[in-house]
Design a protein around this motif. Sequence first.
Motif, PDB file in Angstrom:
ATOM      1  N   LYS A  66      21.425  22.786 -13.732  1.00 52.08           N
ATOM      2  CA  LYS A  66      21.571  21.365 -14.104  1.00 52.08           C
ATOM      3  C   LYS A  66      22.567  20.681 -13.170  1.00 52.08           C
ATOM      4  O   LYS A  66      23.473  19.970 -13.596  1.00 52.08           O
ATOM      5  N   SER A  67      22.373  20.896 -11.894  1.00 48.83           N
ATOM      6  CA  SER A  67      23.315  20.367 -10.902  1.00 48.83           C
ATOM      7  C   SER A  67      23.079  18.878 -10.661  1.00 48.83           C
ATOM      8  O   SER A  67      22.010  18.331 -10.952  1.00 48.83           O
ATOM      9  N   TYR A  68      24.098  18.229 -10.129  1.00 54.08           N
ATOM     10  CA  TYR A  68      24.003  16.810  -9.796  1.00 54.08           C
ATOM     11  C   TYR A  68      23.292  16.646  -8.450  1.00 54.08           C
ATOM     12  O   TYR A  68      23.464  17.453  -7.538  1.00 54.08           O
ATOM     13  N   PHE A  69      22.505  15.584  -8.341  1.00 59.83           N
ATOM     14  CA  PHE A  69      21.828  15.272  -7.082  1.00 59.83           C
ATOM     15  C   PHE A  69      21.604  13.769  -7.023  1.00 59.83           C
ATOM     16  O   PHE A  69      21.858  13.040  -7.989  1.00 59.83           O
ATOM     17  N   LYS A  73      16.262   7.375  -2.297  1.00 61.52           N
ATOM     18  CA  LYS A  73      16.195   5.909  -2.412  1.00 61.52           C
ATOM     19  C   LYS A  73      17.547   5.301  -2.797  1.00 61.52           C
ATOM     20  O   LYS A  73      17.779   4.111  -2.603  1.00 61.52           O
ATOM     21  N   ASN A  74      18.426   6.118  -3.383  1.00 62.37           N
ATOM     22  CA  ASN A  74      19.699   5.599  -3.895  1.00 62.37           C
ATOM     23  C   ASN A  74      20.896   5.921  -2.995  1.00 62.37           C
ATOM     24  O   ASN A  74      22.045   5.772  -3.420  1.00 62.37           O
ATOM     25  N   THR A  75      20.632   6.368  -1.770  1.00 62.68           N
ATOM     26  CA  THR A  75      21.739   6.785  -0.909  1.00 62.68           C
ATOM     27  C   THR A  75      22.645   5.630  -0.500  1.00 62.68           C
ATOM     28  O   THR A  75      23.775   5.842  -0.067  1.00 62.68           O
ATOM     29  N   LYS A  76      22.147   4.393  -0.627  1.00 65.20           N
ATOM     30  CA  LYS A  76      22.980   3.238  -0.274  1.00 65.20           C
ATOM     31  C   LYS A  76      23.947   2.852  -1.404  1.00 65.20           C
ATOM     32  O   LYS A  76      24.832   2.030  -1.212  1.00 65.20           O
ATOM     33  N   ASN A  77      23.755   3.464  -2.556  1.00 64.16           N
ATOM     34  CA  ASN A  77      24.637   3.189  -3.696  1.00 64.16           C
ATOM     35  C   ASN A  77      25.895   4.055  -3.574  1.00 64.16           C
ATOM     36  O   ASN A  77      26.061   5.078  -4.240  1.00 64.16           O
ATOM     37  N   ARG A  78      26.803   3.632  -2.699  1.00 61.81           N
ATOM     38  CA  ARG A  78      27.990   4.430  -2.403  1.00 61.81           C
ATOM     39  C   ARG A  78      28.915   4.564  -3.622  1.00 61.81           C
ATOM     40  O   ARG A  78      29.597   5.581  -3.785  1.00 61.81           O
ATOM     41  N   HIS A  79      28.915   3.544  -4.470  1.00 64.12           N
ATOM     42  CA  HIS A  79      29.761   3.600  -5.662  1.00 64.12           C
ATOM     43  C   HIS A  79      29.335   4.752  -6.574  1.00 64.12           C
ATOM     44  O   HIS A  79      30.184   5.481  -7.111  1.00 64.12           O
ATOM     45  N   HIS A  80      28.021   4.921  -6.723  1.00 65.26           N
ATOM     46  CA  HIS A  80      27.503   6.002  -7.562  1.00 65.26           C
ATOM     47  C   HIS A  80      27.869   7.366  -6.967  1.00 65.26           C
ATOM     48  O   HIS A  80      28.309   8.280  -7.687  1.00 65.26           O
ATOM     49  N   LEU A  86      34.266  12.072  -7.433  1.00 66.62           N
ATOM     50  CA  LEU A  86      35.599  11.965  -8.017  1.00 66.62           C
ATOM     51  C   LEU A  86      35.651  12.342  -9.491  1.00 66.62           C
ATOM     52  O   LEU A  86      36.610  12.972  -9.953  1.00 66.62           O
ATOM     53  N   LYS A  87      34.622  11.966 -10.246  1.00 66.72           N
ATOM     54  CA  LYS A  87      34.645  12.216 -11.688  1.00 66.72           C
ATOM     55  C   LYS A  87      34.110  13.591 -12.067  1.00 66.72           C
ATOM     56  O   LYS A  87      34.523  14.171 -13.072  1.00 66.72           O
ATOM     57  N   LYS A  88      33.176  14.107 -11.276  1.00 63.74           N
ATOM     58  CA  LYS A  88      32.591  15.409 -11.594  1.00 63.74           C
ATOM     59  C   LYS A  88      33.262  16.550 -10.829  1.00 63.74           C
ATOM     60  O   LYS A  88      32.933  17.710 -11.035  1.00 63.74           O
ATOM     61  N   HIS A  89      34.167  16.191  -9.905  1.00 65.82           N
ATOM     62  CA  HIS A  89      34.928  17.189  -9.142  1.00 65.82           C
ATOM     63  C   HIS A  89      34.011  18.185  -8.430  1.00 65.82           C
ATOM     64  O   HIS A  89      34.186  19.403  -8.532  1.00 65.82           O
ATOM     65  N   ILE A  90      33.037  17.654  -7.725  1.00 64.94           N
ATOM     66  CA  ILE A  90      32.109  18.501  -6.995  1.00 64.94           C
ATOM     67  C   ILE A  90      32.367  18.367  -5.499  1.00 64.94           C
ATOM     68  O   ILE A  90      32.986  17.414  -5.028  1.00 64.94           O
TER      69      ILE A  90
END
Length: 348
Positions: A66-69, A73-80, A86-90
């Motif tokens: 259940k890893s984050y990815f 299409k969303n690579t321009k969403n730098r905030h996400h 920062l929040k998931k410490h990955i």
Amino acid sequence: MRSFLVKKKNTLKEALKSINSNGNKCVVVVDEKNKLLGTLSDGDIRKAIIKKVNINSSIEKYFNKKSYFINKKNTKNRHHIQNLFLKKHIDLIPEVDDQGVVKKIITWSNFFGKEKKFKIKKTPVIIMAGGQGKRLKPFTNILPKPLIPIKHKPVIEYILDKFTSNGYDNFYITINYKSQIIRSYFNDIKKYKRIKFYDEKIPRGTVGCLSDMNLPNCKNFFITNCDIILDIDYADLMKFHTKNKNHLTLVASAKEFKIPYGVCQLNDNGSLEKIKEKPSYDFLVNAGLYLLNYDIKKMIPKNKFFDLTDLLNILIKKKYKIGVYPVNDTQWIDIGQWSEFKKALENL
């Protein structure tokens, strides 16, 4: 991107080597078509090894499914992306297309454009540098072991530089054999600001002099041999020690030993059952670095010869919790023996 990708049939040992190669404490698990299956961190591997899982076992049961990815299409969403880091410490985020195929690996350094910065920490680092270095004679007839040169600097500088690059700069060096040469060297280079020397008038074992050492108020302290070079994340070691509520954490290297002969295996009657040709065996061996809670120091007797193995035996007997932090053998070099010294000359 190859060093970031592994298949679920790969072994824990192979994954650990890939992690060491990519330098990001994590690999991405994919299928034969490079579709994302999950991630496997060095922490996941350590958990498996601590549970006595064979390091040659498949990673299939141990990676995070259940890893984050992030979708391409969303690579321009730098905030996400920034929030994920920062929040998931990955340490990395796989970028996938609509079919789930991994197209890119986004790491902390290539996203933020810099390495993680470490705050200066007060945790003491004790370097045991009083031994005679008998295994490195005749070199140590002239130079003390900590000052044996590896390319352009002595081994003790590699140790100091590894700690300072991780934010630790509060050093205590125990000395005895050829102590004046060690003092003179550091007085000449004036490179490190916070070094205190503790002279042993007579040898008192690896940790005997700690009973007299005035350390600052602290929760923990490191002890390291003066002839080892470890390429690890010390902040992660501290996190492992604290999270597991260990009294002492020992760093151990996964080491493969190959027998250069055919090994005879006998049956219950003592007759030959088969010959296993040139087998190899995997062990966790003590790498010579320890992280201790401060209150452990009071268990070291005053004015007595006392080795770290004596301390470990007392802690085991009293049922204190001793953790083992496994690392890959490529992350550890023990220059206290000639074969490893030659390896250091080639790899550093």
